[in-house]
Scaffold this motif. Structure first.
Motif, PDB file in Angstrom:
ATOM      1  N   ILE A 134       0.772  -1.307  -0.033  1.00  0.00           N
ATOM      2  CA  ILE A 134       0.004   0.025  -0.154  1.00  0.00           C
ATOM      3  C   ILE A 134       0.724   1.189   0.066  1.00  0.00           C
ATOM      4  O   ILE A 134       0.758   2.223  -0.656  1.00  0.00           O
ATOM      5  CB  ILE A 134      -0.970   0.040   1.393  1.00  0.00           C
ATOM      6  N   ARG A 135       1.834   1.178   0.779  1.00  0.00           N
ATOM      7  CA  ARG A 135       2.793   2.442   0.829  1.00  0.00           C
ATOM      8  C   ARG A 135       3.349   2.673  -0.561  1.00  0.00           C
ATOM      9  O   ARG A 135       3.428   3.782  -0.965  1.00  0.00           O
ATOM     10  CB  ARG A 135       3.885   2.100   2.005  1.00  0.00           C
ATOM     11  N   LYS A 136       3.875   1.665  -1.082  1.00  0.00           N
ATOM     12  CA  LYS A 136       4.479   1.662  -2.600  1.00  0.00           C
ATOM     13  C   LYS A 136       3.625   2.186  -3.515  1.00  0.00           C
ATOM     14  O   LYS A 136       3.877   3.098  -4.484  1.00  0.00           O
ATOM     15  CB  LYS A 136       4.873   0.227  -2.997  1.00  0.00           C
ATOM     16  N   GLY A 153       3.021   2.542  11.040  1.00  0.00           N
ATOM     17  CA  GLY A 153       3.185   3.923  10.715  1.00  0.00           C
ATOM     18  C   GLY A 153       2.737   4.146   9.155  1.00  0.00           C
ATOM     19  O   GLY A 153       3.411   4.973   8.599  1.00  0.00           O
ATOM     20  N   LEU A 154       1.579   3.382   8.521  1.00  0.00           N
ATOM     21  CA  LEU A 154       1.223   3.538   7.254  1.00  0.00           C
ATOM     22  C   LEU A 154       0.629   5.108   7.077  1.00  0.00           C
ATOM     23  O   LEU A 154       1.086   5.764   5.772  1.00  0.00           O
ATOM     24  CB  LEU A 154       0.500   2.455   6.930  1.00  0.00           C
ATOM     25  N   GLY A 155      -0.020   5.411   7.758  1.00  0.00           N
ATOM     26  CA  GLY A 155      -0.694   6.541   7.720  1.00  0.00           C
ATOM     27  C   GLY A 155      -1.545   7.041   6.539  1.00  0.00           C
ATOM     28  O   GLY A 155      -1.504   7.988   5.750  1.00  0.00           O
ATOM     29  N   VAL A 156      -2.623   5.915   6.352  1.00  0.00           N
ATOM     30  CA  VAL A 156      -3.480   6.258   5.076  1.00  0.00           C
ATOM     31  C   VAL A 156      -4.989   6.018   5.680  1.00  0.00           C
ATOM     32  O   VAL A 156      -5.006   5.530   6.724  1.00  0.00           O
ATOM     33  CB  VAL A 156      -3.345   5.172   4.076  1.00  0.00           C
ATOM     34  N   GLU A 157      -5.944   6.618   4.824  1.00  0.00           N
ATOM     35  CA  GLU A 157      -7.425   6.376   5.366  1.00  0.00           C
ATOM     36  C   GLU A 157      -7.889   4.984   4.886  1.00  0.00           C
ATOM     37  O   GLU A 157      -7.527   4.910   3.795  1.00  0.00           O
ATOM     38  CB  GLU A 157      -8.098   7.683   4.723  1.00  0.00           C
ATOM     39  N   ILE A 158      -8.547   4.570   5.598  1.00  0.00           N
ATOM     40  CA  ILE A 158      -9.119   3.301   5.411  1.00  0.00           C
ATOM     41  C   ILE A 158     -10.503   3.211   5.203  1.00  0.00           C
ATOM     42  O   ILE A 158     -11.551   3.618   6.443  1.00  0.00           O
ATOM     43  CB  ILE A 158      -8.814   2.064   6.298  1.00  0.00           C
ATOM     44  N   LYS A 159     -11.371   2.926   3.988  1.00  0.00           N
ATOM     45  CA  LYS A 159     -12.900   3.235   4.001  1.00  0.00           C
ATOM     46  C   LYS A 159     -13.191   1.921   3.425  1.00  0.00           C
ATOM     47  O   LYS A 159     -12.746   1.132   2.624  1.00  0.00           O
ATOM     48  CB  LYS A 159     -12.832   4.148   2.820  1.00  0.00           C
ATOM     49  N   THR A 160     -14.284   1.699   3.708  1.00  0.00           N
ATOM     50  CA  THR A 160     -15.245   0.477   3.135  1.00  0.00           C
ATOM     51  C   THR A 160     -15.698   1.047   1.754  1.00  0.00           C
ATOM     52  O   THR A 160     -15.926   2.259   1.607  1.00  0.00           O
ATOM     53  CB  THR A 160     -16.420   0.076   3.828  1.00  0.00           C
TER      54      THR A 160
END
Lengths: 447, 262
Positions: free
Chosen positions: A402-404, A429-436
């Protein structure tokens, strides 16, 4: 003595007989046709946590059980033909450790040169272990709650559900309406972990102009949670409850927003368990969206956001919906990027098959909802702490991918994946928003 | 009667009977356990399903090549593709032997592989032709320059290297106390290695050229091969006859045909 300390050779022997009674040609093939090449290890999310967690190794206990029941030579000389059952509580604990390092993601199934699905064997092993008392307490509590038929008997759960019902009523949703053509079946788990998916699905179904309803009370914790412990008897009870409810409404289609194992189970496994067709179709909300977009009956607003799709294993690889969600999402953003492993070999998040549902942070969350401590023995606590540590190792490959991708938002469609990715994102420490997917799409519906 | 006579003239019908019994036993279990599953399949185009079928068989090979190179070379290329498969079915001596037991097999005679890269002779004693209507002494190879690779000597060495790699891999795993490694793994691999070694020795009339030793070594080679055939349905060699084909076809049916995972 709690289930995690108990050890009864008699129970083990009777469980071995029970498994032999559940054999079918496919399970027999999985058990007897492995040559031990161990290629399955390379794609299993848990191998990075230890070579001993490779699928071939995790399925070995089930093979030992079956060999001792089915093969004459193994019955006579169990030690020589790999059919020896555990002789101590410690050996049984080891089996439990292996059984709970499998997300049943199906990657081993495709990787195996012989098409052997170790996950299926591990589900059978889990059931036997549960009968000996080795089952995570939280999972057992949820199974019992689901079996009771009233999942809202817990005050904390009931409160969450009532609040959600209020929001849904505001959208004009009618509950338990007989004669509706579509029944939307959300679970308690979705209400607790991904409530936005319920609201989003309701908005989408309204926008599509479908004649739909939903139960005023969830029919399951997560239909059927017993499936995660390999308990097909309890799973059958819940399946019957769902089938009866839908038949009572008279609907022709059930819609799911959870693309985790409930989709795979109801769409493909439940008819086999029931021994007859369910009497209605089972679709995921993404199928309705894909169809509406294809026909041009729905247009979504476009955004510039860089988004990506994490394909839940049970919706994609094991559910057959691999490209449909990606096509829906690519119509909403020019900056939609596919993850490197997108496709049949999409990487697993590492927390499926009840793993993320029983680790310590989840227990804390449930203790908050239940308003009290969940009674977990010291031995189980050690087991769960290690499981959490390994789960975070298993989720690392997905996090890196995901980071890549450079995406700021990850869309997915499974309660377990959302929960796992949230835990893994925090830990790594990915720091992304996760949504359905439903809540993301609902934001882009035309006025 | 020596071991050679026993292996060639006495045992074959018993071996075939045991093999047939084993096949019937194992396949019948699948038939008797079969239950029809009432699941509505997802519709997918036939062309994609066909491509999916090919990919089902190719995927593990690609994964092996990318992610486990040593196994790809040692296990797949050396042991299977260059090793036992062409050796068993196409080596000139084997084609002659199988044709003797099962005459229609001689249809493969034009594809026969010679045992040496430099000589098409079937035996060291060629051109002494055996007194038989079916006898033949040379492999008229259609393989041309490929004979540099497709010859019994090289393929046997590659296959022995492949089996040795597999034995080494199992030993290494056993040393690390990996639970799925069993005694049967070693028994099967050692049997295969013994067949390869005795076959190679017999072809070169080793360890000595006298007829008694030759008949003993060749007889042992054939006898061990017969043991393999007799126990095949009860061992991991079964993957070659059934497990591989059933497994991959079932996987395709389950994931791609039924669920539509393409």
């Amino acid at each position: 003595m709690s289930g995690w300390e108990a050890f009864s050779p008699d129970t083990l022997r009777s469980e071995a007989k029970a498994i032999a009674g559940r054999l079918n040609p496919v399970l027999l093939h999985f058990v007897e046709d492995c040559v031990g090449c161990a290629l399955c290890e390379v794609n299993c999310p848990y191998t990075p946590a230890g070579e001993e967690y490779g699928p071939v190794e995790k399925a070995e206990p089930l093979r030992r059980i079956v060999r001792g029941q089915v093969f004459l030579a193994a019955k006579v000389l169990p030690w020589l033909f790999g059919a020896r059952l555990p002789r101590s509580a410690e050996e049984l604990d080891r089996w439990a450790e292996l059984a709970y390092r499998c997300t049943n993601c199906g990657l081993c199934y495709i990787t195996c040169p012989f098409g052997i699905h170790s996950g299926t064997m591990i589900q059978h092993l889990r059931y036997s272990l549960a009968r000996t008392g080795r089952i995570p307490t939280l999972l057992k509590m949820m199974m019992d709650l689901e079996a009771s038929g009233n999942v809202l008997s817990v005050e904390g759960f009931s409160k969450v559900w009532s609040e959600l019902l209020g929001k849904l009523e505001g959208l004009g949703v009618s509950f338990d309406r007989k004669g509706a053509k579509y029944v939307y079946l959300p679970s308690l788990a979705e209400a607790l972990i991904t409530p936005g998916a319920l609201v989003g699905t309701a908005k989408i179904l309204n926008k599509l102009g479908l004649d739909w309803t939903m139960p005023s009370k969830p029919l399951s914790v997560r239909a059927p949670i017993a499936n995660l412990a390999g308990d097909s008897g309890a799973a059958l009870e819940v399946t019957r409850r769902i089938v009866d409810y839908v038949a009572g409404i008279g609907a022709s289609t059930v819609v799911l927003s959870d693309g985790g194992y409930p989709y795979r189970f109801l769409r493909f496994d439940a008819p086999a368990l029931l021994g007859k067709p369910l009497g209605f179709e089972v679709v995921h909300i993404v199928e309705l969206l894909h169809e509406a977009l294809r026909k041009g009956s729905l247009k979504l607003r476009e955004v510039d956001q860089k988004i990506t799709w994490h394909s839940p294993c049970q919706l994609g690889r094991m559910g057959g919906l691999i490209e449909e969600p990606a096509e829906v999402l690519s119509s909403t953003s020019k900056n939609f990027v596919k993850l490197e492993s997108h496709g049949l070999l999409s990487k697993c998040c590492g927390g499926g098959n009840a793993i993320a549902c029983v680790v310590p942070p989840t227990i804390e969350m449930f203790e908050g909802l239940l308003g009290g401590k969940i009674p977990i023995s010291e031995k189980e606590k050690v087991f769960l702490d290690k499981l959490y540590k390994d789960m975070l190792i298993a989720s690392k490959a997905k996090v890196d991918e995901i980071r890549k991708s450079g995406a700021s938002t990850v869309i997915t469609a499974c309660v377990g994946c959302v929960h796992t990715l949230q835990l893994a994102s925090k830990a790594h420490g990915l720091g992304v928003e996760i949504k359905t997917l439903p809540e993301y799409i609902a934001e882009l519906l035309p006025e | 009667m020596d071991i050679f006579e026993l292996a060639i003239y006495i045992l074959p019908p018993y071996v075939v009977a045991l093999f047939a019994f084993g096949v019937a036993y194992r396949v019948s279990r699948y038939i008797f356990m079969f239950r029809r599953v009432p699941v509505r399949r997802r519709q997918r185009p036939a062309s994609k399903l066909l491509a999916g079928l090919v990919k089902t068989f190719l995927d593990p090979l690609i994964i092996d090549a990318r992610m486990r190179k040593s196994d790809f070379i040692g296990g797949l290329i050396l042991l299977h593709i260059l090793g036992v498969i062409p050796l068993i079915f196409l080596l000139g001596q084997h084609v002659a032997m199988f044709s003797y037991w099962f005459p229609p097999y001689s249809v493969l005679r034009p594809l026969s592989i010679p045992s040496s890269a430099t000589s098409p002779a079937l035996t060291l004693t060629a051109p002494l032709k055996p007194a038989s209507e079916m006898s033949w002494t040379f492999v008229e190879s259609v393989w041309g320059p490929l004979t540099v690779i497709l010859n019994g000597d090289l393929l046997a060495v590659l296959a022995m290297l492949g089996v040795s790699y597999k034995i080494g891999d199992k030993l290494w795993r056993a040393y690390r106390r990996v639970g799925h490694v069993r005694l049967g793994d070693f028994a099967a691999l050692l049997l295969l290695l013994a067949i390869l070694v005795t076959g190679f020795l017999a072809t070169h009339h080793l360890p000595s050229g006298d007829i008694v030793t030759y008949r003993f070594v060749l007889g042992t080679h054939i006898l061990l091969a017969e043991v393999l055939v007799a126990v095949l349905p009860f061992t991991k060699f079964w993957h070659f006859v059934f497990g591989y084909w059933y497994g991959k076809l079932h996987e395709w049916y389950d994931l791609k045909y039924r669920r539509g995972a393409l």
